[in-house]
Design an enzyme around this catalytic site. Sequence first.
Site, PDB file in Angstrom:
ATOM      1  N   TRP A 113       0.824  -1.211   0.000  1.00  0.00           N
ATOM      2  CA  TRP A 113       0.000   0.000   0.000  1.00  0.00           C
ATOM      3  C   TRP A 113       0.855   1.256   0.000  1.00  0.00           C
ATOM      4  O   TRP A 113       0.507   2.258  -0.619  1.00  0.00           O
ATOM      5  CB  TRP A 113      -1.006  -0.020   1.154  1.00  0.00           C
ATOM      6  CG  TRP A 113      -2.101  -0.993   0.894  1.00  0.00           C
ATOM      7  CD1 TRP A 113      -2.370  -2.141   1.595  1.00  0.00           C
ATOM      8  CD2 TRP A 113      -3.078  -0.952  -0.178  1.00  0.00           C
ATOM      9  NE1 TRP A 113      -3.443  -2.797   1.029  1.00  0.00           N
ATOM     10  CE2 TRP A 113      -3.886  -2.098  -0.042  1.00  0.00           C
ATOM     11  CE3 TRP A 113      -3.324  -0.059  -1.217  1.00  0.00           C
ATOM     12  CZ2 TRP A 113      -4.942  -2.371  -0.932  1.00  0.00           C
ATOM     13  CZ3 TRP A 113      -4.369  -0.331  -2.104  1.00  0.00           C
ATOM     14  CH2 TRP A 113      -5.165  -1.477  -1.950  1.00  0.00           C
ATOM     15  N   ASP A 183      -1.911   6.558   6.352  1.00  0.00           N
ATOM     16  CA  ASP A 183      -2.958   5.696   5.806  1.00  0.00           C
ATOM     17  C   ASP A 183      -3.306   4.692   6.898  1.00  0.00           C
ATOM     18  O   ASP A 183      -2.524   3.805   7.217  1.00  0.00           O
ATOM     19  CB  ASP A 183      -2.433   4.986   4.549  1.00  0.00           C
ATOM     20  CG  ASP A 183      -3.454   4.030   3.941  1.00  0.00           C
ATOM     21  OD1 ASP A 183      -4.529   3.819   4.545  1.00  0.00           O
ATOM     22  OD2 ASP A 183      -3.168   3.476   2.858  1.00  0.00           O
ATOM     23  N   LYS A 207     -12.739  -1.734   5.947  1.00  0.00           N
ATOM     24  CA  LYS A 207     -11.952  -2.613   6.793  1.00  0.00           C
ATOM     25  C   LYS A 207     -12.536  -2.653   8.210  1.00  0.00           C
ATOM     26  O   LYS A 207     -12.964  -3.675   8.689  1.00  0.00           O
ATOM     27  CB  LYS A 207     -10.497  -2.161   6.866  1.00  0.00           C
ATOM     28  CG  LYS A 207      -9.576  -2.301   5.638  1.00  0.00           C
ATOM     29  CD  LYS A 207     -10.194  -2.404   4.315  1.00  0.00           C
ATOM     30  CE  LYS A 207      -9.308  -2.700   3.133  1.00  0.00           C
ATOM     31  NZ  LYS A 207      -8.238  -1.815   2.810  1.00  0.00           N
TER      32      LYS A 207
END
Length: 371
Positions: A113, A183, A207
């Site tokens: 990511w 993030d 999530k």
Amino acid sequence: MARQFGERPPVSMRVYNFAAGPATLPLPVLERARDELTDWQSSGMSVMEVSHRGRAFARVATDAEADLRELLAVPASHKVLFLQGGATLQFSAIPLNLAPPGCTVDYVCTGAWSKKAIADAAAFATVHVAADAKASGYFDVPEQALWQRSPQAAYLHYTANETIGGVEFPFVPDSDGVPLIADMSSTLLSRPLDVGRYGLIYAGAQKNIGPAGLTVVIVRESLLGRARQGTPAVLDYRAQAAEGSMLNTPPTFAWYLAGLVFKWLKAEGGLEAAALRNRAKAEALYGYIDGSGFYSNPVARACRSWMNVPFRLPRAELEQPFASEAARAGLANLEGHRSVGGMRASLYNAMPLAGVLALIAFMRDFAARHG
Ligand SMILES: *Cc1c(COP(=O)(O)O)cnc(C)c1O
């Protein structure tokens, strides 16, 4: 065969869903949404069918923000935005808003990511990678003393939890006054957080927050108003903040459902209590894996994620039978990310300890049959 409209569903039960995202949601939240689906607050309509500008939905939006602020103890210095486009769109929105043309931005690269965030930011700014976990195979977080920061960076970005690699920062970086950006897609709300240390935190909802379609951004108000020329209004944090995140039609159902998740989390004791539950779940699973002599997890102990636990079987040909037998035992979505293979169990807030214990019991039985 797909069911026809009007046909009754077959008798079914909830499984333990270990998916990384979209992920399991708390059953009480789903039941509440079901119960009020067709007639929400005696409106004779579902929440999906009411105006986002109406008083009833305004209450949903203000409650969700108030509850999220309370859970995370968000200081008054920070705005909370409920946006669209996923965490992925923030990869571009962040440099568009916070990096003036021609400037340098610092990124720490700890896995898949981080790499995506870096690739997108590179379209708008000179990206300097201050530290890269490559040498560890992306199984560790480089200690901050070894980072090489650029002197004039507009901000410092890191990925607090690498959802694919299962690598989580065990510390909050010290950014020395440079806006710190994280993030937190797969870790926000898993435990208490000192929001005041951050310039900006962002997370895709699917999530640990709610359903897909919603993105939470928490940004220090003093950073607003710096968007570069040409930034689309929906990506401009100041414009969104001025409009209460309703510059255009927001994803009302996802926002409503996230609001129910916040109320559920508060009823469950808030983030201190969530942290205790999450730590217990993670410790149980890592403890079993490490002692099994069969399964393995490659991540440095200090950086093991509480939320996403990747693990390997001793032989790759066991992966398929493991996943399908687990699914038959009511343990769903244990396959690792397609880019890395192996297995992965995601243990977000809505996964109860009982689900983790059921997984461990299955793993023990599987190992005994294949060891
Ligand atoms: C899932 C995820 C993303 C991407 O989120 P989208 O909402 O699909 O754009 C980004 N970063 C991390 C850490 C993630 O887990």
